[in-house]
Design an enzyme around this catalytic site. Structure first.
Site, mmCIF file in Angstrom:
data_model
loop_
_atom_site.group_PDB
_atom_site.id
_atom_site.type_symbol
_atom_site.label_atom_id
_atom_site.label_comp_id
_atom_site.label_asym_id
_atom_site.label_seq_id
_atom_site.Cartn_x
_atom_site.Cartn_y
_atom_site.Cartn_z
ATOM 1 N N GLU A 149 -6.626 -10.870 -0.475
ATOM 2 C CA GLU A 149 -7.105 -10.914 0.222
ATOM 3 C C GLU A 149 -8.271 -10.254 -0.027
ATOM 4 O O GLU A 149 -9.124 -9.491 -0.165
ATOM 5 C CB GLU A 149 -6.717 -9.183 0.618
ATOM 6 C CG GLU A 149 -5.107 -9.049 1.260
ATOM 7 C CD GLU A 149 -4.831 -8.086 2.408
ATOM 8 O OE1 GLU A 149 -5.114 -7.525 2.337
ATOM 9 O OE2 GLU A 149 -3.163 -7.848 2.451
ATOM 10 N N GLU B 71 0.852 -1.330 -0.049
ATOM 11 C CA GLU B 71 0.162 -0.118 -0.077
ATOM 12 C C GLU B 71 0.913 0.907 -0.319
ATOM 13 O O GLU B 71 0.627 2.499 0.941
ATOM 14 C CB GLU B 71 -1.116 0.430 1.050
ATOM 15 C CG GLU B 71 -2.240 -1.233 1.260
ATOM 16 C CD GLU B 71 -2.911 -1.602 2.378
ATOM 17 O OE1 GLU B 71 -2.476 -0.304 3.356
ATOM 18 O OE2 GLU B 71 -3.550 -1.688 2.638
HETATM 19 O O1 G3I Z 1 -5.971 -7.854 18.934
HETATM 20 C C1 G3I Z 1 -6.074 -6.700 19.934
HETATM 21 C C2 G3I Z 1 -6.738 -6.667 20.762
HETATM 22 O O2 G3I Z 1 -5.561 -7.477 21.850
HETATM 23 C C3 G3I Z 1 -7.732 -5.023 21.612
HETATM 24 O O3 G3I Z 1 -8.208 -5.366 22.239
HETATM 25 C C4 G3I Z 1 -8.295 -4.640 20.252
HETATM 26 C C5 G3I Z 1 -9.158 -3.277 20.884
HETATM 27 O O4 G3I Z 1 -9.459 -2.359 19.220
HETATM 28 O O5 G3I Z 1 -7.450 -4.586 19.260
HETATM 29 C C6 G3I Z 1 -7.063 -5.918 18.204
HETATM 30 O O6 G3I Z 1 -6.003 -5.580 17.085
HETATM 31 C C7 G3I Z 1 -6.681 -5.378 15.987
HETATM 32 C C8 G3I Z 1 -6.305 -6.423 15.870
HETATM 33 O O7 G3I Z 1 -7.073 -6.052 13.835
HETATM 34 C C9 G3I Z 1 -6.892 -7.755 15.692
HETATM 35 O O8 G3I Z 1 -8.381 -7.999 15.951
HETATM 36 C C10 G3I Z 1 -6.516 -4.187 15.876
HETATM 37 O O9 G3I Z 1 -7.056 -3.294 16.745
HETATM 38 C C11 G3I Z 1 -6.622 -3.447 14.277
HETATM 39 O O10 G3I Z 1 -6.535 -2.175 14.315
HETATM 40 C C12 G3I Z 1 -6.279 -4.700 13.622
HETATM 41 O O11 G3I Z 1 -7.060 -4.535 12.317
HETATM 42 C C13 G3I Z 1 -6.597 -5.040 10.890
HETATM 43 C C14 G3I Z 1 -6.297 -4.183 9.825
HETATM 44 O O12 G3I Z 1 -5.241 -5.122 8.980
HETATM 45 C C15 G3I Z 1 -5.604 -2.999 10.619
HETATM 46 O O13 G3I Z 1 -4.980 -1.949 9.272
HETATM 47 C C16 G3I Z 1 -7.622 -6.459 10.634
HETATM 48 O O14 G3I Z 1 -7.639 -7.970 11.782
HETATM 49 C C17 G3I Z 1 -6.481 -6.670 9.225
HETATM 50 O O15 G3I Z 1 -7.548 -7.695 9.121
HETATM 51 C C18 G3I Z 1 -6.428 -5.729 8.526
HETATM 52 O O16 G3I Z 1 -5.666 -6.470 7.344
HETATM 53 C C19 G3I Z 1 -5.451 -5.366 5.962
HETATM 54 C C20 G3I Z 1 -4.135 -6.002 5.803
HETATM 55 O O17 G3I Z 1 -3.210 -6.380 6.697
HETATM 56 C C21 G3I Z 1 -3.574 -5.169 4.380
HETATM 57 N N1 G3I Z 1 -4.623 -5.146 3.481
HETATM 58 C C22 G3I Z 1 -6.060 -4.429 3.876
HETATM 59 C C23 G3I Z 1 -6.224 -5.121 5.417
HETATM 60 C C24 G3I Z 1 -7.818 -4.540 5.590
HETATM 61 O O18 G3I Z 1 -7.647 -4.154 6.281
#
Ligand code: G3I
Length: 356
Positions: A267, A157
């Site tokens: 993805e 990205e």
């Molecule tokens: O694990 C913590 C947890 O301990 C905490 O309490 C909670 C509070 O917000 O957050 C949890 O982590 C979150 C994590 O997902 C697991 O669920 C993060 O905040 C959250 O930011 C994270 O989001 C991820 C996202 O990327 C962040 O950019 C998504 O799971 C993941 O599917 C997503 O993946 C991205 C690819 O890497 C790149 N392309 C886009 C794609 C979708 O956004």
């Protein structure tokens, strides 16, 4: 709608075409049903979050290490999934080495400071940290799992020509702010040095079919390819029921492949706002048409190596979790039953054979 373990294996249906992958989380390996579903239907996995810099980097250990150029990592969760994959013969896409998101600001700050306003480190410092990070991660992984990891998302990205950015690049990225556009070739040069034989290096992005973005990406990848620094283009594939037009996806795949690159869908999910029969039938049609297109291109000779869904079931999808959207975008429902979309995807290889 049948239980996942009664349905024919999805990855086996695609075995003459490409690997079928899913984004997974380490907790799934502790759940016997998830494990069985993953092993039955997928031949490739990507860690949804746990190979990202924010999950690998360990600030305490980095400060204790006392080296201003070399961060320390904790690989416990990533190793667990790599071991599982190696034991059961699953392939792994590594996601991701250099990304503006989910990389802590302290990685870019002077003295590894985590103060929100800490000055950013010099260009030379960041270049060394980047090289060391890529070397340490790839060396660690390749010591034991060189044959398991087949692709590395080296940069993710980096381009955003359509989002009020002044140029083609995502200017708010700390990689861009510290190194400018050079962060991309620098990352690929380092990754080339530490990859294992047979592994491929990828640039990965979303909306990579949009003509303006596609052209910005193509220009950069052409230069990288001319220097033999890149092997493939990862098209993420976050889509909706009525967007995008698959003709644009097809054109983009042809253009990336035209540079001599492999293409992977990295993805895939199709946001679907309802679990009702009507919308799930529309989802099935859309998935069917998308896989029919991919199979047609692949059988025409385009190098499409793997297609990875971003999640396993509707319940664990980032669209229902992270985005809290109320979405039913994948092939398995929350009970791990196959959906009409599963049947539509499963049917495509046979349909394509009839057309051959
Ligand atoms: O694990 C913590 C947890 O301990 C905490 O309490 C909670 C509070 O917000 O957050 C949890 O982590 C979150 C994590 O997902 C697991 O669920 C993060 O905040 C959250 O930011 C994270 O989001 C991820 C996202 O990327 C962040 O950019 C998504 O799971 C993941 O599917 C997503 O993946 C991205 C690819 O890497 C790149 N392309 C886009 C794609 C979708 O956004």
């Amino acid at each position: 709608m049948i239980a996942f373990d009664k349905a024919p294996s999805l990855c086996r249906a695609y075995s003459r075409d490409f690997w079928i992958g899913a984004a997974v989380n380490p907790w799934m390996l502790q759940d016997a049903e998830y494990r069985a579903l993953i092993l039955r239907h997928f031949s490739s996995v990507t860690l949804e979050n746990d190979m990202k810099p924010e999950r690998l980097l360990d600030r305490k250990a980095t400060l204790a290490g006392g080296d201003p150029l070399r961060a320390q990592m904790n690989f416990t969760l990533a190793d667990r999934v790599l071991s599982f994959a190696a034991e059961y013969g699953l392939k792994v896409r590594f996601h991701v080495l250099c990304w503006h998101n989910q990389t802590p600001r302290w990685f870019f700050a002077e003295n590894w400071s985590d103060a929100p306003d800490a000055p950013l480190a010099s260009r030379e410092t960041i270049l060394s940290r980047q090289e060391n990070y890529i070397r340490d991660v790839m060396t660690h992984v390749n010591q034991r799992w060189a044959d398991t990891v087949y692709a590395w998302d080296v940069v993710n990205e980096a381009f955003e020509p359509d989002q009020n950015e002044p140029g083609l690049y995502r200017a708010r990225s700390l990689w861009y702010q510290t190194l400018g556009p050079d962060f991309i070739p620098a990352a690929f040069r380092a990754a080339r040095r530490y990859q294992a034989p047979g592994q491929q290096l990828y640039y990965n992005d979303y909306n990579a079919f949009q003509p303006e973005k596609r052209d910005a990406i193509l220009a950069a990848l052409k230069t990288l390819k001319a220097k033999s620094l890149i092997d493939g283009m990862g098209m993420q594939g976050h889509m909706n029921l009525d967007w995008p037009d698959f003709a644009l996806c097809e054109e983009a795949i042809r253009r990336y492949a035209g540079l001599g690159l492999s293409v992977q869908v990295t993805e895939l999910d199709i946001h679907c706002p309802g679990a009702d029969a009507e919308r799930q039938a529309a989802l099935a049609d859309r998935y069917g048409a998308y896989f029919a297109m991919l199979l047609r291109l692949h059988r025409e000779g385009l190098p499409i190596g793997s297609v990875t869904f971003w999640g396993v079931t509707d319940r664990d999808s980032w669209l229902t979790g992270f985005r809290r959207e109320g979405s039913y975008p994948l092939l398995f429902d929350g009970e791990k039953h196959t959906k009409p979309a599963f049947d539509a995807v499963l049917a495509q290889p046979d349909k394509a054979l009839l057309k051959d």
